[in-house]
Design a protein around this motif. Structure first.
Motif, mmCIF file in Angstrom:
data_model
loop_
_atom_site.group_PDB
_atom_site.id
_atom_site.type_symbol
_atom_site.label_atom_id
_atom_site.label_comp_id
_atom_site.label_asym_id
_atom_site.label_seq_id
_atom_site.Cartn_x
_atom_site.Cartn_y
_atom_site.Cartn_z
ATOM 1 N N LEU A 7 37.373 60.381 40.071
ATOM 2 C CA LEU A 7 37.080 59.147 39.360
ATOM 3 C C LEU A 7 36.662 59.383 37.918
ATOM 4 O O LEU A 7 36.477 58.437 37.162
ATOM 5 C CB LEU A 7 35.978 58.367 40.090
ATOM 6 C CG LEU A 7 36.388 57.793 41.443
ATOM 7 C CD1 LEU A 7 35.216 57.085 42.092
ATOM 8 C CD2 LEU A 7 37.554 56.820 41.297
ATOM 9 N N GLU A 40 32.260 51.510 30.781
ATOM 10 C CA GLU A 40 33.295 50.954 31.644
ATOM 11 C C GLU A 40 33.088 51.374 33.098
ATOM 12 O O GLU A 40 33.185 50.557 34.019
ATOM 13 C CB GLU A 40 34.672 51.403 31.171
ATOM 14 C CG GLU A 40 35.815 50.892 32.036
ATOM 15 C CD GLU A 40 37.165 51.419 31.598
ATOM 16 O OE1 GLU A 40 38.146 51.183 32.318
ATOM 17 O OE2 GLU A 40 37.220 52.087 30.550
ATOM 18 N N LEU A 41 32.780 52.658 33.303
ATOM 19 C CA LEU A 41 32.526 53.134 34.660
ATOM 20 C C LEU A 41 31.278 52.490 35.248
ATOM 21 O O LEU A 41 31.239 52.144 36.432
ATOM 22 C CB LEU A 41 32.373 54.657 34.659
ATOM 23 C CG LEU A 41 33.646 55.463 34.384
ATOM 24 C CD1 LEU A 41 33.297 56.928 34.131
ATOM 25 C CD2 LEU A 41 34.610 55.347 35.561
ATOM 26 N N ARG A 43 30.026 49.532 34.763
ATOM 27 C CA ARG A 43 30.302 48.170 35.230
ATOM 28 C C ARG A 43 30.980 48.180 36.594
ATOM 29 O O ARG A 43 30.827 47.234 37.381
ATOM 30 C CB ARG A 43 31.171 47.434 34.209
ATOM 31 C CG ARG A 43 30.438 47.036 32.943
ATOM 32 C CD ARG A 43 31.245 46.025 32.137
ATOM 33 N NE ARG A 43 32.473 46.609 31.617
ATOM 34 C CZ ARG A 43 32.578 47.166 30.405
ATOM 35 N NH1 ARG A 43 31.520 47.227 29.616
ATOM 36 N NH2 ARG A 43 33.735 47.659 29.998
ATOM 37 N N ARG A 44 31.678 49.248 36.912
ATOM 38 C CA ARG A 44 32.395 49.335 38.173
ATOM 39 C C ARG A 44 31.540 49.879 39.314
ATOM 40 O O ARG A 44 31.771 49.528 40.475
ATOM 41 C CB ARG A 44 33.632 50.233 38.019
ATOM 42 C CG ARG A 44 34.716 49.659 37.128
ATOM 43 C CD ARG A 44 35.712 50.717 36.689
ATOM 44 N NE ARG A 44 36.154 51.557 37.790
ATOM 45 C CZ ARG A 44 36.794 52.716 37.642
ATOM 46 N NH1 ARG A 44 37.060 53.173 36.424
ATOM 47 N NH2 ARG A 44 37.177 53.410 38.691
ATOM 48 N N VAL A 45 30.569 50.761 39.013
ATOM 49 C CA VAL A 45 29.944 51.507 40.112
ATOM 50 C C VAL A 45 28.451 51.275 40.302
ATOM 51 O O VAL A 45 27.946 51.471 41.414
ATOM 52 C CB VAL A 45 30.220 53.032 39.961
ATOM 53 C CG1 VAL A 45 31.714 53.305 39.843
ATOM 54 C CG2 VAL A 45 29.472 53.632 38.772
ATOM 55 N N ASP A 47 24.810 49.531 40.950
ATOM 56 C CA ASP A 47 24.393 48.351 41.700
ATOM 57 C C ASP A 47 23.323 47.574 40.920
ATOM 58 O O ASP A 47 22.886 47.982 39.838
ATOM 59 C CB ASP A 47 23.917 48.714 43.105
ATOM 60 C CG ASP A 47 22.667 49.589 43.110
ATOM 61 O OD1 ASP A 47 21.932 49.622 42.096
ATOM 62 O OD2 ASP A 47 22.412 50.246 44.140
ATOM 63 N N ASP A 86 31.182 53.225 44.010
ATOM 64 C CA ASP A 86 30.402 52.004 44.179
ATOM 65 C C ASP A 86 29.955 51.776 45.617
ATOM 66 O O ASP A 86 29.156 50.876 45.892
ATOM 67 C CB ASP A 86 31.167 50.791 43.661
ATOM 68 C CG ASP A 86 32.468 50.545 44.417
ATOM 69 O OD1 ASP A 86 32.922 51.446 45.153
ATOM 70 O OD2 ASP A 86 33.027 49.443 44.273
#
Length: 241
Positions: A7, A40-41, A43-45, A47, A86
């Motif tokens: 990732l 960017e990462l 925002r995806r992963v 909590d 995530d």
């Protein structure tokens, strides 16, 4: 040597360090490199709890380093556990001092034979993964005055060593012993609930005389920082002192 997790994009601000003999995997993340990639990462992963903790930090640099550290932790753990970053969940092991739920952080599944530790300071985050309990610490080096402010906190032999240092050499000596202390206490799962004065880890350069059952080593990091890792040779059976 640890491989780059799937990732992580090429050139992302994280890379493997040379491994101390006792550590399974050791990674360093620089929060000043490729901040847009990290954002960017994140925002995806990350909590909600991690975002809340980041928002509570008043300094922009501290928030940036926290986010970088936790993105790196999730990516690396996810890669080792074989799940998306995530979906990584955490728990706290019981504290060895009081039994409360604030010991070492661990994967949510107690059956996973993986231990990890995370530390961040300034612009750097240091992460370690091992088959036995592990702790890491990285700190920015301070001043001679800051080193003098903690007199009485260290082991008596360490206090004597610091007192014998020149004023110019005292900040580096204190930084060495303090990151060793923090790494070891994080590996135990006690943090500073166990007095740093109980265990001798030394202020000098070279090999570290770790407590029984532990290997403690200094880590080479960029100028202005000090870092160490502590890895249990075997599962600790209890605390003394």
């Amino acid at each position: 040597m640890a491989r780059t997790p799937r990732l992580l994009t090429p050139g992302a601000p994280i890379g493997p360090l040379g491994l101390p003999r006792a550590a399974s995997r050791l990674w360093l993340a620089d929060a000043t490199r490729r901040p847009a990639v990290v954002e960017e990462l994140a925002r995806r992963v990350l909590d909600e709890t991690e975002w809340d903790r980041a928002a509570a930090l008043s300094r922009t640099a501290d928030r940036r380093c926290y986010v970088t550290a936790h993105v790196a932790l999730r990516l690396l753990l996810g890669a080792q556990l074989g799940i998306a970053a995530d979906r990584v969940r955490f728990r706290r092991e019981p504290c060895p001092c009081c039994g409360g739920p604030h010991g070492r952080p661990a994967p949510a599944d107690p059956g996973v034979p993986l231990h990890f530790s995370l530390s961040h300071s300034g612009d750097l985050a240091l992460l370690a993964f091992a088959a036995t309990p592990v702790g890491v610490d990285v700190q920015t080096r301070g001043s001679a005055e800051a080193a003098d402010e903690v007199k009485g906190v260290l082991h008596p032999r360490e206090e004597a060593e610091l007192a014998a240092c020149s004023e110019a050499g005292r900040p580096d000596a204190f930084a060495r012993v303090w990151v060793r202390k923090e790494a070891y206490l994080k590996g135990l799962g006690t943090g500073l609930a166990r007095s740093p004065s109980l265990d001798y880890l030394g202020t000098g350069t070279g090999a570290v005389d770790g407590p029984p059952g532990w290997r403690v080593e200094d880590i080479t990091v960029p100028p202005g920082y000090a870092a160490a890792v502590a890895v249990a040779v075997e599962e600790p059976s209890g605390l003394t002192g």
